[in-house]
Motif scaffolding. Structure first.
Motif, PDB file in Angstrom:
ATOM      1  N   LEU A  22      -1.617  -4.346  -3.522  1.00  0.00           N
ATOM      2  CA  LEU A  22      -2.230  -4.768  -2.269  1.00  0.00           C
ATOM      3  C   LEU A  22      -2.392  -6.281  -2.268  1.00  0.00           C
ATOM      4  N   LYS A  23      -2.270  -6.859  -1.101  1.00  0.00           N
ATOM      5  CA  LYS A  23      -2.486  -8.297  -0.973  1.00  0.00           C
ATOM      6  C   LYS A  23      -3.984  -8.576  -0.988  1.00  0.00           C
ATOM      7  N   GLU A  24      -4.344  -9.806  -1.172  1.00  0.00           N
ATOM      8  CA  GLU A  24      -5.752 -10.219  -1.221  1.00  0.00           C
ATOM      9  C   GLU A  24      -6.477  -9.773   0.046  1.00  0.00           C
ATOM     10  N   GLY A  25      -7.542  -9.007  -0.109  1.00  0.00           N
ATOM     11  CA  GLY A  25      -8.348  -8.567   1.019  1.00  0.00           C
ATOM     12  C   GLY A  25      -7.772  -7.372   1.777  1.00  0.00           C
ATOM     13  N   GLU A  26      -6.640  -6.861   1.363  1.00  0.00           N
ATOM     14  CA  GLU A  26      -6.014  -5.738   2.049  1.00  0.00           C
ATOM     15  C   GLU A  26      -6.655  -4.426   1.575  1.00  0.00           C
ATOM     16  N   GLU A  27      -6.957  -3.555   2.524  1.00  0.00           N
ATOM     17  CA  GLU A  27      -7.573  -2.269   2.219  1.00  0.00           C
ATOM     18  C   GLU A  27      -6.494  -1.207   1.983  1.00  0.00           C
ATOM     19  N   PRO A  28      -6.724  -0.279   1.058  1.00  0.00           N
ATOM     20  CA  PRO A  28      -5.759   0.802   0.865  1.00  0.00           C
ATOM     21  C   PRO A  28      -5.763   1.751   2.057  1.00  0.00           C
ATOM     22  N   GLY A  29      -4.667   2.426   2.264  1.00  0.00           N
ATOM     23  CA  GLY A  29      -4.561   3.376   3.364  1.00  0.00           C
ATOM     24  C   GLY A  29      -5.494   4.560   3.175  1.00  0.00           C
ATOM     25  N   ILE A  30      -5.890   5.142   4.279  1.00  0.00           N
ATOM     26  CA  ILE A  30      -6.768   6.307   4.223  1.00  0.00           C
ATOM     27  C   ILE A  30      -5.898   7.538   4.387  1.00  0.00           C
TER      28      ILE A  30
END
Length: 61
Positions: free
Chosen positions: A24-32
């Motif tokens: 994941l990129k910086e600050g990116e949230e994982p998918g739900i």
């Protein structure tokens, strides 16, 4: 003696290059996602995707 060393060197270099790890990129949230979202996969499938008609799940030609 050269061949085994070249094979070992290739393996040591190839694994990191061809790895399929996603980051994941910086600050990116994982998918739900939930396992229940995959309920459409359950059952019997038929088709020629493996070179011949396969109609049972997990059945390889």
């Amino acid at each position: 003696m050269k061949t085994p060393l070249l094979i070992i060197l290739f393996c040591l270099l190839a694994f990191p290059i061809f790895s399929q790890v996603k980051h994941l990129k910086e600050g990116e949230e994982p998918g739900i996602g939930k396992v229940e979202d995959l309920d459409w996969v359950v059952g019997y499938w038929s088709g020629t995707g493996l070179g011949e008609n396969v109609t049972k799940p997990g059945c390889l030609p």
